[in-house]
Design an enzyme around this catalytic site. Structure first.
Site, PDB file in Angstrom:
ATOM      1  N   SER A  82      50.192  -9.647   4.062  1.00 20.31           N
ATOM      2  CA  SER A  82      50.534 -10.324   2.811  1.00 20.31           C
ATOM      3  C   SER A  82      49.331 -11.100   2.299  1.00 20.31           C
ATOM      4  O   SER A  82      48.497 -11.574   3.090  1.00 20.31           O
ATOM      5  CB  SER A  82      51.684 -11.301   3.080  1.00 20.31           C
ATOM      6  OG  SER A  82      51.835 -12.206   2.007  1.00 20.31           O
ATOM      7  N   TYR A 128      56.074 -18.242   8.403  1.00 26.74           N
ATOM      8  CA  TYR A 128      56.059 -16.830   7.986  1.00 26.74           C
ATOM      9  C   TYR A 128      54.625 -16.359   7.787  1.00 26.74           C
ATOM     10  O   TYR A 128      54.209 -15.319   8.306  1.00 26.74           O
ATOM     11  CB  TYR A 128      56.867 -16.653   6.676  1.00 26.74           C
ATOM     12  CG  TYR A 128      56.571 -15.340   5.994  1.00 26.74           C
ATOM     13  CD1 TYR A 128      57.060 -14.143   6.511  1.00 26.74           C
ATOM     14  CD2 TYR A 128      55.769 -15.281   4.851  1.00 26.74           C
ATOM     15  CE1 TYR A 128      56.758 -12.926   5.906  1.00 26.74           C
ATOM     16  CE2 TYR A 128      55.463 -14.076   4.240  1.00 26.74           C
ATOM     17  CZ  TYR A 128      55.960 -12.904   4.765  1.00 26.74           C
ATOM     18  OH  TYR A 128      55.654 -11.707   4.167  1.00 26.74           O
ATOM     19  N   LYS A 137      51.847 -13.434   9.885  1.00 29.01           N
ATOM     20  CA  LYS A 137      50.957 -12.379   9.354  1.00 29.01           C
ATOM     21  C   LYS A 137      49.523 -12.615   9.826  1.00 29.01           C
ATOM     22  O   LYS A 137      48.831 -11.670  10.226  1.00 29.01           O
ATOM     23  CB  LYS A 137      51.016 -12.349   7.826  1.00 29.01           C
ATOM     24  CG  LYS A 137      52.392 -12.030   7.240  1.00 29.01           C
ATOM     25  CD  LYS A 137      52.913 -10.665   7.641  1.00 29.01           C
ATOM     26  CE  LYS A 137      54.258 -10.340   7.015  1.00 29.01           C
ATOM     27  NZ  LYS A 137      54.885  -9.152   7.602  1.00 29.01           N
TER      28      LYS A 137
HETATM   29  P1  NAD Z   1      63.079  -6.450   3.701  1.00 28.67           P
HETATM   30  O1  NAD Z   1      63.718  -7.602   4.380  1.00 28.67           O
HETATM   31  O2  NAD Z   1      63.795  -5.804   2.577  1.00 28.67           O
HETATM   32  O3  NAD Z   1      62.707  -5.331   4.780  1.00 28.67           O
HETATM   33  C1  NAD Z   1      62.426  -5.628   6.126  1.00 28.67           C
HETATM   34  C2  NAD Z   1      63.333  -4.749   6.981  1.00 28.67           C
HETATM   35  O4  NAD Z   1      63.069  -4.998   8.362  1.00 28.67           O
HETATM   36  C3  NAD Z   1      64.826  -5.041   6.760  1.00 28.67           C
HETATM   37  O5  NAD Z   1      65.489  -3.828   6.476  1.00 28.67           O
HETATM   38  C4  NAD Z   1      65.302  -5.640   8.085  1.00 28.67           C
HETATM   39  O6  NAD Z   1      66.635  -5.302   8.355  1.00 28.67           O
HETATM   40  C5  NAD Z   1      64.302  -5.036   9.069  1.00 28.67           C
HETATM   41  N1  NAD Z   1      64.075  -5.819  10.294  1.00 28.67           N
HETATM   42  C6  NAD Z   1      63.739  -7.135  10.405  1.00 28.67           C
HETATM   43  N2  NAD Z   1      63.578  -7.468  11.687  1.00 28.67           N
HETATM   44  C7  NAD Z   1      63.788  -6.337  12.426  1.00 28.67           C
HETATM   45  C8  NAD Z   1      63.793  -6.043  13.826  1.00 28.67           C
HETATM   46  N3  NAD Z   1      63.531  -6.973  14.724  1.00 28.67           N
HETATM   47  N4  NAD Z   1      64.056  -4.781  14.206  1.00 28.67           N
HETATM   48  C9  NAD Z   1      64.338  -3.819  13.303  1.00 28.67           C
HETATM   49  N5  NAD Z   1      64.382  -4.030  11.983  1.00 28.67           N
HETATM   50  C10 NAD Z   1      64.111  -5.286  11.543  1.00 28.67           C
HETATM   51  O7  NAD Z   1      61.631  -6.934   3.235  1.00 28.67           O
HETATM   52  P2  NAD Z   1      60.540  -6.205   2.330  1.00 28.67           P
HETATM   53  O8  NAD Z   1      60.366  -6.998   1.120  1.00 28.67           O
HETATM   54  O9  NAD Z   1      60.802  -4.764   2.232  1.00 28.67           O
HETATM   55  O10 NAD Z   1      59.254  -6.466   3.237  1.00 28.67           O
HETATM   56  C11 NAD Z   1      58.779  -5.522   4.180  1.00 28.67           C
HETATM   57  C12 NAD Z   1      57.576  -6.105   4.890  1.00 28.67           C
HETATM   58  O11 NAD Z   1      56.577  -6.449   3.937  1.00 28.67           O
HETATM   59  C13 NAD Z   1      57.872  -7.382   5.685  1.00 28.67           C
HETATM   60  O12 NAD Z   1      57.112  -7.352   6.878  1.00 28.67           O
HETATM   61  C14 NAD Z   1      57.375  -8.468   4.755  1.00 28.67           C
HETATM   62  O13 NAD Z   1      56.972  -9.614   5.459  1.00 28.67           O
HETATM   63  C15 NAD Z   1      56.173  -7.793   4.102  1.00 28.67           C
HETATM   64  N6  NAD Z   1      55.838  -8.375   2.808  1.00 28.67           N
HETATM   65  C16 NAD Z   1      56.787  -8.442   1.818  1.00 28.67           C
HETATM   66  C17 NAD Z   1      56.464  -9.015   0.599  1.00 28.67           C
HETATM   67  C18 NAD Z   1      57.507  -9.125  -0.487  1.00 28.67           C
HETATM   68  O14 NAD Z   1      57.275  -9.844  -1.447  1.00 28.67           O
HETATM   69  N7  NAD Z   1      58.613  -8.419  -0.445  1.00 28.67           N
HETATM   70  C19 NAD Z   1      55.172  -9.526   0.375  1.00 28.67           C
HETATM   71  C20 NAD Z   1      54.232  -9.426   1.385  1.00 28.67           C
HETATM   72  C21 NAD Z   1      54.575  -8.848   2.606  1.00 28.67           C
HETATM   73  C1  UD1 Z   2      56.033 -16.157  -2.171  1.00 29.96           C
HETATM   74  C2  UD1 Z   2      55.611 -16.719  -0.838  1.00 29.96           C
HETATM   75  C3  UD1 Z   2      54.688 -15.738  -0.150  1.00 29.96           C
HETATM   76  C4  UD1 Z   2      55.373 -14.387  -0.021  1.00 29.96           C
HETATM   77  C5  UD1 Z   2      55.784 -13.905  -1.401  1.00 29.96           C
HETATM   78  C6  UD1 Z   2      56.572 -12.644  -1.312  1.00 29.96           C
HETATM   79  C7  UD1 Z   2      55.690 -19.160  -1.097  1.00 29.96           C
HETATM   80  C8  UD1 Z   2      54.901 -20.422  -1.194  1.00 29.96           C
HETATM   81  N1  UD1 Z   2      54.967 -17.996  -1.033  1.00 29.96           N
HETATM   82  O1  UD1 Z   2      54.879 -15.990  -2.990  1.00 29.96           O
HETATM   83  O2  UD1 Z   2      54.342 -16.218   1.138  1.00 29.96           O
HETATM   84  O3  UD1 Z   2      54.496 -13.440   0.579  1.00 29.96           O
HETATM   85  O4  UD1 Z   2      56.632 -14.897  -2.007  1.00 29.96           O
HETATM   86  O5  UD1 Z   2      56.631 -12.061  -2.567  1.00 29.96           O
HETATM   87  O6  UD1 Z   2      56.897 -19.188  -1.067  1.00 29.96           O
HETATM   88  N2  UD1 Z   2      58.575 -19.501  -9.592  1.00 29.96           N
HETATM   89  C9  UD1 Z   2      59.280 -20.248 -10.525  1.00 29.96           C
HETATM   90  N3  UD1 Z   2      60.644 -20.335 -10.390  1.00 29.96           N
HETATM   91  C10 UD1 Z   2      61.326 -19.720  -9.387  1.00 29.96           C
HETATM   92  C11 UD1 Z   2      60.600 -18.952  -8.434  1.00 29.96           C
HETATM   93  C12 UD1 Z   2      59.221 -18.880  -8.566  1.00 29.96           C
HETATM   94  O7  UD1 Z   2      58.691 -20.814 -11.433  1.00 29.96           O
HETATM   95  O8  UD1 Z   2      62.557 -19.849  -9.306  1.00 29.96           O
HETATM   96  C13 UD1 Z   2      57.111 -19.370  -9.736  1.00 29.96           C
HETATM   97  C14 UD1 Z   2      56.305 -19.876  -8.548  1.00 29.96           C
HETATM   98  O9  UD1 Z   2      56.011 -21.235  -8.687  1.00 29.96           O
HETATM   99  C15 UD1 Z   2      55.065 -18.971  -8.617  1.00 29.96           C
HETATM  100  C16 UD1 Z   2      55.602 -17.648  -9.191  1.00 29.96           C
HETATM  101  O10 UD1 Z   2      56.834 -17.991  -9.850  1.00 29.96           O
HETATM  102  O11 UD1 Z   2      54.130 -19.482  -9.523  1.00 29.96           O
HETATM  103  C17 UD1 Z   2      55.884 -16.582  -8.134  1.00 29.96           C
HETATM  104  O12 UD1 Z   2      56.724 -17.129  -7.109  1.00 29.96           O
HETATM  105  P1  UD1 Z   2      57.356 -16.221  -5.955  1.00 29.96           P
HETATM  106  O13 UD1 Z   2      57.975 -15.029  -6.551  1.00 29.96           O
HETATM  107  O14 UD1 Z   2      58.189 -17.103  -5.097  1.00 29.96           O
HETATM  108  O15 UD1 Z   2      56.083 -15.701  -5.145  1.00 29.96           O
HETATM  109  P2  UD1 Z   2      54.880 -16.521  -4.463  1.00 29.96           P
HETATM  110  O16 UD1 Z   2      55.142 -17.962  -4.429  1.00 29.96           O
HETATM  111  O17 UD1 Z   2      53.608 -16.049  -5.056  1.00 29.96           O
END
Ligand code: NAD
Ligand code: UD1
Length: 337
Positions: free
Chosen positions: A125, A150, A154
């Site tokens: 991330s 969290y 990473k």
């Molecule tokens: P998500 O929660 O939709 O998907 C994660 C999946 O992993 C889920 O289906 C959950 O059931 C499964 N899981 C969790 N722990 C497990 C375990 N111990 N064994 C087996 N399955 C397990 O989340 P996502 O948004 O699809 O994210 C996927 C990955 O990407 C995560 O590692 C997350 O940290 C990373 N990531 C997500 C974002 C985001 O904004 N969505 C941003 C940066 C990184």
């Molecule tokens: C957040 C997490 C980051 C994670 C990512 C996943 C924090 C501090 N960071 O990032 O670790 O990997 O989500 O996508 O939580 N905002 C509003 N109102 C809301 C929600 C958000 O104004 O109700 C604003 C926030 O202040 C920010 C932007 O929208 O400026 C994006 O926020 P968000 O979607 O939560 O993502 P990040 O904070 O960038």
């Protein structure tokens, strides 16, 4: 062509990646404990592609179950999404987050080693860039600090994977540092289905648009940004999924440890995202300006040149398409899956 094991493949990014992998002709095996997803997402993947993944409901902490998956299939690489991802919850439950994400990854690595599979694409991330670096973020910047447990999972998993490669150069490991994934598949069949009240911006706006939440709080309008609201690099989840297909192909052909950003290289402000969503759903989004949220920074966006140089990958969708696809999924699935 060997099978690809997708951990966490029933989740938001995992399910979209399964679609792109199946469409690229790969055989896909999914392991997910369904702690934050539903098996229905994989039925939808089949509806979209006409092909099935092989699904195991199991926990990556369960080494025996993982070993059985390797023995029953011909797995050549792993895309590792499985993990817990809620920032606020990680502050309240750090031990659960470290155990699930870090111990889970260690179990997976051990089973991969035992089965002589040494190719992994890992979900990292942009959170690893912490608060001291300045955007645009490049992969060579310091990534030793995060702002919450969290984020530290990473940081630490990247370190473990790097050490693993140093100890054995047969490994090929690509941590992909995602910026802010949003949107949904254009079919409207799969998308993000968060539990409870969403913390992230676009899922929150989506629920205001569909009438489930009253009002969006805009967290701060006094940042040093063009309109004072926070700027982020939003990336369409389908672009992100395509990035995984190219990354795994690269990893299968090249050994090494190569962290790569997946972002568009452009930032959008909160107010710009709200405006794009209003255009997509054809109605105003009720909002108010609220105080800054703890731990937020003004601006985050990627230098996305390494992904282009290494895999020939570039994001295609703009913020309007991302919001249109989010809205399409939300209105077709107002109560999620
Ligand atoms: P998500 O929660 O939709 O998907 C994660 C999946 O992993 C889920 O289906 C959950 O059931 C499964 N899981 C969790 N722990 C497990 C375990 N111990 N064994 C087996 N399955 C397990 O989340 P996502 O948004 O699809 O994210 C996927 C990955 O990407 C995560 O590692 C997350 O940290 C990373 N990531 C997500 C974002 C985001 O904004 N969505 C941003 C940066 C990184
Ligand atoms: C957040 C997490 C980051 C994670 C990512 C996943 C924090 C501090 N960071 O990032 O670790 O990997 O989500 O996508 O939580 N905002 C509003 N109102 C809301 C929600 C958000 O104004 O109700 C604003 C926030 O202040 C920010 C932007 O929208 O400026 C994006 O926020 P968000 O979607 O939560 O993502 P990040 O904070 O960038």
């Amino acid at each position: 062509m060997k099978d690809i094991l997708v951990t966490g493949g029933a989740g938001f990014i995992g399910s979209h990646t399964c679609v792109e992998l199946l469409e690229a002709g790969y055989n896909v095996v999914v392991v997910d404990n369904l702690s934050n997803s539903k098996e229905e997402s994989l039925n939808r993947v089949k509806q979209i592609t006409g092909k099935s993944v092989k699904f195991y409901k199991a926990d990556i902490l369960d080494k025996e179950a993982l070993d059985k998956i390797f023995k029953e299939n011909d797995i050549g690489s792993v895309i590792h999404f499985a993990g817990l991802k809620a920032v606020g919850e990680s502050v309240r439950k750090p031990v659960e987050y470290y155990h699930n994400n870090i111990t889970g990854t260690l179990c997976l690595i051990e089973v991969m080693k035992e089965n002589n599979c040494k190719t992994m694409v890992f979900s990292s991330s942009a959170t690893v860039y912490g608060v001291k670096n300045k955007a645009p973020y490049t992969e060579d910047m310091d990534t030793s600090t995060a702002t919450n447990p969290y984020g530290y999972t990473k940081v630490m998993i990247e370190q473990i994977l790097k050490d693993l490669y140093v100890s054995d150069n047969e490994w090929s490991i690509i941590p992909l540092r995602y910026f802010n994934p949003i949107g949904a598949h254009s079919s409207g069949l799969i998308g993000e289905d968060p539990n409870g009240i969403p913390n992230n911006l676009v899922p929150y706006i989506a629920q205001v648009a569909v009438g489930k939440l009253e009002q969006l709080s805009v967290y701060g309008d006094d940042y040093e940004t063009p309109d004072g609201t926070g700027v982020r690099d939003y990336i369409h989840v389908v672009d992100l999924a395509r990035g995984h297909v190219l990354a795994v192909k690269y990893a299968l052909e090249n050994k090494g440890f190569e962290p790569v950003n997946l972002g568009t290289g452009n930032g959008s402000s909160v107010l710009e995202v709200v405006a794009a969503y209003e255009k997509a759903c054809g109605k105003p989004i009720n909002k108010r300006i609220a105080p800054r949220r703890d731990g937020d920074i003004a601006t985050s966006f990627a230098d996305a040149s390494k992904a282009k140089a290494l895999f020939g990958w570039e994001a295609k969708s703009d913020i309007n398409e991302m919001c249109a696809d989010s809205w399409n999924f939300t209105k077709k699935n107002p109560n999620g899956f």
